[in-house]
Design a protein around this motif. Structure first.
Motif, PDB file in Angstrom:
ATOM      1  N   ASN A   1      -3.813 -23.708 -34.541  1.00 22.07           N
ATOM      2  CA  ASN A   1      -2.368 -23.775 -34.707  1.00 22.07           C
ATOM      3  C   ASN A   1      -1.830 -24.453 -36.035  1.00 22.07           C
ATOM      4  OD1 ASN A   1      -1.906 -22.639 -31.962  1.00 22.07           O
ATOM      5  ND2 ASN A   1      -1.741 -24.649 -30.976  1.00 22.07           N
TER       6      ASN A   1
ATOM      7  N   ARG B   1       2.842  -9.068 -40.006  1.00 29.15           N
ATOM      8  CA  ARG B   1       3.653  -9.038 -41.439  1.00 29.15           C
ATOM      9  C   ARG B   1       3.556  -7.678 -41.846  1.00 29.15           C
ATOM     10  NH1 ARG B   1       5.902 -13.671 -43.211  1.00 29.15           N
ATOM     11  NH2 ARG B   1       4.706 -15.571 -42.204  1.00 29.15           N
TER      12      ARG B   1
ATOM     13  N   GLU C   1      -1.771 -12.567 -39.020  1.00 29.29           N
ATOM     14  CA  GLU C   1      -0.753 -12.703 -39.619  1.00 29.29           C
ATOM     15  C   GLU C   1      -0.442 -11.283 -40.626  1.00 29.29           C
ATOM     16  OE1 GLU C   1       1.778 -14.998 -40.400  1.00 29.29           O
ATOM     17  OE2 GLU C   1       0.994 -15.997 -38.359  1.00 29.29           O
TER      18      GLU C   1
ATOM     19  N   GLU D   1       3.023 -20.358 -42.296  1.00 30.95           N
ATOM     20  CA  GLU D   1       4.205 -19.858 -42.111  1.00 30.95           C
ATOM     21  C   GLU D   1       4.996 -19.559 -43.566  1.00 30.95           C
ATOM     22  OE1 GLU D   1       6.244 -23.150 -40.058  1.00 30.95           O
ATOM     23  OE2 GLU D   1       5.285 -22.555 -38.254  1.00 30.95           O
ATOM     24  N   ASP D   2       4.535 -20.188 -44.469  1.00 34.58           N
ATOM     25  CA  ASP D   2       5.041 -19.519 -45.725  1.00 34.58           C
ATOM     26  C   ASP D   2       4.281 -18.819 -46.394  1.00 34.58           C
ATOM     27  OD1 ASP D   2       2.954 -21.284 -46.311  1.00 34.58           O
ATOM     28  OD2 ASP D   2       3.888 -22.731 -47.649  1.00 34.58           O
TER      29      ASP D   2
ATOM     30  N   ASP E   1       7.174  -9.090 -34.971  1.00 35.05           N
ATOM     31  CA  ASP E   1       7.140 -10.713 -34.381  1.00 35.05           C
ATOM     32  C   ASP E   1       6.121 -10.697 -33.046  1.00 35.05           C
ATOM     33  OD1 ASP E   1       8.712 -11.448 -36.342  1.00 35.05           O
ATOM     34  OD2 ASP E   1      10.554 -10.822 -35.344  1.00 35.05           O
TER      35      ASP E   1
ATOM     36  N   ARG F   1      -2.058 -21.573 -38.300  1.00 32.84           N
ATOM     37  CA  ARG F   1      -0.749 -20.798 -38.359  1.00 32.84           C
ATOM     38  C   ARG F   1       0.399 -21.460 -38.830  1.00 32.84           C
ATOM     39  NH1 ARG F   1      -1.753 -19.389 -31.664  1.00 32.84           N
ATOM     40  NH2 ARG F   1      -3.220 -17.719 -32.086  1.00 32.84           N
ATOM     41  N   ARG F   2       0.463 -22.791 -38.689  1.00 27.74           N
ATOM     42  CA  ARG F   2       1.680 -23.624 -39.292  1.00 27.74           C
ATOM     43  C   ARG F   2       1.565 -23.759 -40.686  1.00 27.74           C
ATOM     44  NH1 ARG F   2       0.734 -27.121 -34.618  1.00 27.74           N
ATOM     45  NH2 ARG F   2      -0.314 -28.605 -35.850  1.00 27.74           N
TER      46      ARG F   2
END
Length: 330
Positions: free
Chosen positions: A268, A316, A312, A275-276, A330, A271-272
């Protein structure tokens, strides 16, 4: 001197800065630290290990008699160092909880498991100065100082956390063992007390056989000799296999769940950080610190990172099979 006095404020700031520096040395963010933090913590680790070795060597009567003065001097030095460490940790406790009143932060630390372990490491030596104490027992109690390594070992920290989380399950398991111990010893008394009054003359006497049979140790010093007793003993032996496996299963399940939660937590964090779309130096340092605290190897962390990166990319960069247009899923 008033609180607004610049000199008083300067002294207070100096004390706070010193306390913060000591906190970084004794409780470095990455476990061992660098510079003075590494020297101090490695020194404490070596001292703890040497204390355990000293306890083992002192149990040899010839060595203890020959080197008694050296052992006593080493004990005095060790108690002094551990006492200073304990007092310093009480002093720096507010640094870990800056929003909490200092007195409350110190009381909370004093009640923590590691603080209790630190106190146990030095308390017997001080008790021996004021109350009659069996010195042989004192020397043996010093081996408990090995638990101080929990502060520096992620494996021991993991085991401590599992025991804390599964305390209810362990209590239930041992409660079941206690009930079975009563029932089995009662049954053994009923079928064997006439044939073997010395070994099974009462239910408490039969508890020894019941305990070693339920735990599958089977010393063989006491065994049923009547036909009914042997049948009963065989059933208890089979039952003991499941009883002995119960705590081991609880521990294994708890370790597995805890390890999975740690890896999910690290996943996690990746993942955080992504995010960018990228992981900057600050985020990488934070993740590396978490990895060390959780005791996850670099190889496993790299695998988790690649897994998150691949997900990711899959999320994306998706292409429509009909028109060839790219879109984000998503």
């Amino acid at each position: 001197m008033s609180d607004s006095d610049p000199q008083a404020m300067t002294d207070e700031n100096r004390q706070t800065t010193l306390r913060h520096r000591v906190w970084l040395i004794l409780d470095p963010p990455d476990g061992i630290g660098r510079g003075w933090a590494m020297l101090v913590n490695l020194g404490l680790i070596v001292l703890i290990v040497l204390n355990v070795i000293a306890v083992l060597l002192e149990s040899v009567a010839s060595l203890h008699q020959q080197y008694r003065a050296a052992f006593n001097l080493f004990e005095v030095v060790s108690v002094f160092v551990f006492t200073v460490e304990y007092l310093l940790r009480i002093w720096i406790a507010p640094e870990a909880h800056p929003q909490m009143p200092q007195g409350q932060a110190r009381r909370n630390w004093a009640r923590s498991p590691m603080a209790i372990i630190d106190l146990i490491a030095i308390l017997p030596s001080y008790l021996a100065m004021f109350v009659p104490f069996d010195l042989r027992l004192l020397r043996v109690l010093r081996v408990l100082r090995i638990f101080k390594l929990t502060r520096y070992s992620s494996a021991m920290t993991l085991l401590r956390d599992v025991f804390r989380e599964e305390a209810g399950s362990f209590f239930a398991g041992f409660f079941i063992l206690f009930i079975l111990l009563i029932l089995v010893s009662t049954g053994a008394y009923l079928v064997e007390h006439k044939a073997q009054p010395d070994a099974f003359g009462s239910i408490p006497h039969a508890m020894w056989w019941a305990m070693v049979t339920l735990t599958t140790v089977g010393y063989g010093d006491v065994t049923p000799i009547t036909p009914l007793g042997r049948v009963f003993g065989g059933l208890v032996t089979v039952l003991g296999i499941g009883v002995a496996a119960l705590p081991a299963g609880i521990l294994a399940s708890g370790l597995n769940d805890h390890l999975h939660r740690r890896r999910d937590n690290l996943r996690n964090q990746f993942r955080r950080a992504l995010e960018d779309g990228r992981i900057d130096l600050h985020e990488a340092a934070h993740i590396e610190k978490a990895r060390k605290e959780m005791g996850i190897s670099y190889e496993i962390a790299s695998g988790i990172r690649e897994e998150v990166l691949q997900r990711e990319r899959d999320r994306r960069d998706c292409t429509c099979p009909n028109c060839g247009a790219q879109f984000t899923r998503d």
